[in-house]
Design a protein around this motif. Structure first.
Motif, PDB file in Angstrom:
ATOM      1  N   GLN A  14       8.678  99.020  15.731  1.00 52.56           N
ATOM      2  CA  GLN A  14       9.684 100.022  15.355  1.00 52.56           C
ATOM      3  C   GLN A  14      11.019  99.713  16.010  1.00 52.56           C
ATOM      4  N   ASP A  15      11.004  99.366  17.289  1.00 55.58           N
ATOM      5  CA  ASP A  15      12.256  99.043  17.995  1.00 55.58           C
ATOM      6  C   ASP A  15      12.932  97.828  17.376  1.00 55.58           C
ATOM      7  N   VAL A  16      12.158  96.794  17.026  1.00 62.58           N
ATOM      8  CA  VAL A  16      12.730  95.588  16.429  1.00 62.58           C
ATOM      9  C   VAL A  16      13.369  95.911  15.081  1.00 62.58           C
ATOM     10  N   LEU A  17      12.684  96.677  14.242  1.00 61.14           N
ATOM     11  CA  LEU A  17      13.221  96.999  12.916  1.00 61.14           C
ATOM     12  C   LEU A  17      14.482  97.852  13.012  1.00 61.14           C
ATOM     13  N   LEU A  18      14.506  98.780  13.961  1.00 57.87           N
ATOM     14  CA  LEU A  18      15.717  99.599  14.127  1.00 57.87           C
ATOM     15  C   LEU A  18      16.899  98.763  14.605  1.00 57.87           C
ATOM     16  N   GLN A  19      16.642  97.814  15.491  1.00 54.76           N
ATOM     17  CA  GLN A  19      17.733  96.941  15.939  1.00 54.76           C
ATOM     18  C   GLN A  19      18.224  96.046  14.799  1.00 54.76           C
ATOM     19  N   ILE A  20      17.322  95.585  13.956  1.00 54.99           N
ATOM     20  CA  ILE A  20      17.744  94.803  12.790  1.00 54.99           C
ATOM     21  C   ILE A  20      18.613  95.650  11.865  1.00 54.99           C
ATOM     22  N   SER A  21      18.235  96.907  11.681  1.00 56.07           N
ATOM     23  CA  SER A  21      19.037  97.807  10.852  1.00 56.07           C
ATOM     24  C   SER A  21      20.435  98.000  11.440  1.00 56.07           C
ATOM     25  N   GLU A  22      20.530  98.119  12.758  1.00 57.90           N
ATOM     26  CA  GLU A  22      21.840  98.264  13.394  1.00 57.90           C
ATOM     27  C   GLU A  22      22.688  97.008  13.227  1.00 57.90           C
TER      28      GLU A  22
END
Length: 415
Positions: free
Chosen positions: A334-342
Motif C-alpha cells: 500500500q505504501d509503495v502504490l501510494l508513493q507511485i501515485s504521488e
C-alpha cells in the motif's frame, strides 16, 4: 523380591493370640499400609531430586527422573500388592491368587514400557524446544522419531509378554509373515497412507505450523498435525481439513511459509497525453524503490515503460519486499502504490482508465445529409421532378437527351 518378607510370614504362623484369619487379615492390611507409606516416601524423594537436578545444565537427568517418578511409585505398589497377595495365597485356595506370579511379571514389563514411553515424550519436548536447545531439531522429524521409538517399545513389550504367557515368538513371527501378505492386500489404502506419512517425515516438504497449498487440489491452510494416516490442515476459514497421507505422493505441494521474499508485481497505466513525462516518472519510481527501507535491493528490481496499451502507456513495477509476513506485506505494498501515485501526480500526469475515441464523418458529407433532411418548397415540386438528378452522376455526359441517367452506365436508377 518374589518371596514374601520372612518376618511377616513367621509372625502369621507363630503368633497364637489371634485366629489365623485375623492374623492373615492384619498382615495383608499392614502390607498395604506399608506399601502406601513407601510409595509416598519414594515419590517425595524423586520430587526433591527433580528440584535439585533442575538447577543443573544437564536436561537429560531431569527428563529421566520425571519419567521415572510415576513408574517407581507404581513398582512399589505392584511389589507390595504382590507380597500381600502371596500371604493370602498360602492360606487360601482361591483361583485368583494362582496368577499372582504372572501378574507380577507382566506388571514389571508394563512399568518398564511406561518409563520408556515417558522418557521418549520428555526427549521429544527437549529436542524440539528452542528454549532448551541451542539448535533445536525440526519438530516434524522429532515427532516422527518419537512415534517410531514408541512403536518399537510397544511391539517389543508385546512380544515379551506373549513369551511370558507361554506363546512361541517364532510361531507368532511366522504367522505374522504369512498373514502380513493378506493384510497388505486387504488394507492397501491404509498402508499407502502409512508410507505416505513416512515419506512426508523423510522428505519434509512441510512441517507443523507451515502454510501449504496445492495447485492440483483444493488444499490450502496451516498444518496442525502430521499423523501416520492423516494430516490435519486448518484452512483459512478455520475449518479442519483431514488429508490422507497417500495424497501427498501424487500431488504438487507449495510451501509459501518457506519463501524468502514476497513479490510486488504491478502494471501502472499512464494517459497518452502524458507521454512526455514517462521517462521522468519511471526514473523517480525506480529511485523510490531503491531507497525504500522495506524493499530488498538485493533481489530483482524492474521499473520500465512496458507497452502501448489500448488506452494507456503501461509501466511495469517488479520488486520484492524483505518481509514474508502476509499482513505486513500488504501494508508495504500500500505504501509503495501510494508513493507511485504521488510521483505521477507531481508531474501533472494521471493514471489512465479505459477510454474510446469516436471519429465523425467529414464536414462535406454532414452538410449533404443536412440538406437532404431540410424541408423542400412544394411550389418547386414540378421543376424538381423535371430537373435531372445530377447528384447521381459525375458529369452531364452521363445523361441522355431526356435528362435521365444513362442506364448502361449506372443501372436501373429508377428502381
Amino acid at each position: 523380591m518374589d518371596e514374601t518378607p520372612q518376618s511377616i510370614q513367621s509372625w502369621v504362623e507363630n503368633y497364637s493370640l489371634l485366629s489365623l484369619e485375623w492374623r492373615v487379615t492384619i498382615a495383608v492390611f499392614a502390607m498395604v499400609c506399608a506399601t502406601a507409606l513407601v510409595a509416598f516416601i519414594i515419590s517425595r524423594v524423586i520430587v526433591r531430586l527433580e528440584r535439585k537436578f533442575s538447577q543443573t545444565k544437564n536436561l537429560w537427568d531431569d527428563a529421566f527422573l520425571h519419567a521415572l517418578r510415576m513408574p517407581a511409585v507404581g513398582f512399589v505398589w505392584l511389589q507390595g500388592v504382590y507380597w500381600a497377595a502371596n500371604i493370602a495365597k498360602r492360606y487360601s485356595d482361591a483361583e485368583i491368587f494362582k496368577v499372582n506370579d504372572t501378574v507380577l511379571k507382566i506388571g514389571i514389563i508394563w512399568l518398564m514400557v511406561w518409563t520408556l514411553w515417558r522418557f521418549v515424550k520428555q526427549a521429544e519436548s527437549i529436542l524440539a524446544s528452542p528454549a532448551k536447545m541451542r539448535r533445536p531439531m525440526d519438530y516434524t522429524t522429532v515427532m516422527a522419531v518419537s512415534k517410531l521409538a514408541r512403536a518399537v517399545v510397544v511391539i517389543t513389550a508385546a512380544l515379551v509378554i506373549m513369551e511370558t504367557l507361554g506363546y512361541s515368538i517364532s510361531g507368532v513371527l511366522a504367522f505374522g509373515g504369512i498373514g502380513g501378505i493378506a493384510i497388505g492386500f486387504a488394507a492397501k489404502d491404509l498402508l499407502a497412507n502409512f508410507f505416505g506419512g513416512l515419506m512426508v517425515y523423510l522428505d519434509r516438504p512441510f512441517k507443523v505450523g507451515d502454510w501449504i497449498r496445492s495447485p492440483d487440489q483444493e488444499i490450502e491452510g496451516t498444518v496442525e498435525h502430521i499423523g501416520w494416516r492423516l494430516t490435519t490442515i486448518r484452512t483459512f476459514d478455520k475449518r479442519p481439513l483431514y488429508v490422507p497421507n497417500a495424497v501427498f505422493t501424487s500431488i504438487s505441494v507449495e510451501n509459501p511459509s518457506r519463501m524468502t521474499n514476497r513479490r510486488i508485481y504491478e502494471t501502472i497505466g499512464i494517459r497518452y497525453l502524458d507521454v512526455a513525462e514517462i521517462s521522468a516518472i519511471v526514473h523517480d519510481i525506480r529511485e523510490m524503490l531503491e531507497n525504500h527501507e522495506e524493499i530488498d535491493s538485493d533481489q530483482t528490481l524492474i521499473v520500465n515503460f512496458a507497452q502501448f496499451n489500448h488506452s494507456s502507456l503501461d509501466i511495469m513495477v517488479y520488486t520484492f519486499t524483505k518481509t514474508v509476513e502476509w499482513v505486513k506485506y500488504h501494508a508495504i505494498k500500500q505504501d509503495v502504490l501510494l508513493q507511485i501515485s504521488e510521483i505521477i501526480g507531481s508531474y501533472g500526469a494521471e493514471v489512465a482508465f479505459p477510454t474510446r475515441t469516436l471519429h465523425l464523418a467529414d464536414p462535406v458529407r454532414l452538410d449533404r445529409e443536412a440538406d437532404a433532411k431540410r424541408p423542400r418548397d412544394d411550389s418547386h415540386d414540378d421543376e424538381s421532378q423535371e430537373r435531372p438528378d445530377y447528384r447521381e452522376a459525375d458529369s452531364l455526359s452521363d445523361y441522355d437527351e431526356d435528362g435521365k441517367a444513362d442506364r448502361t452506365t449506372y443501372g436501373d436508377v429508377d428502381s
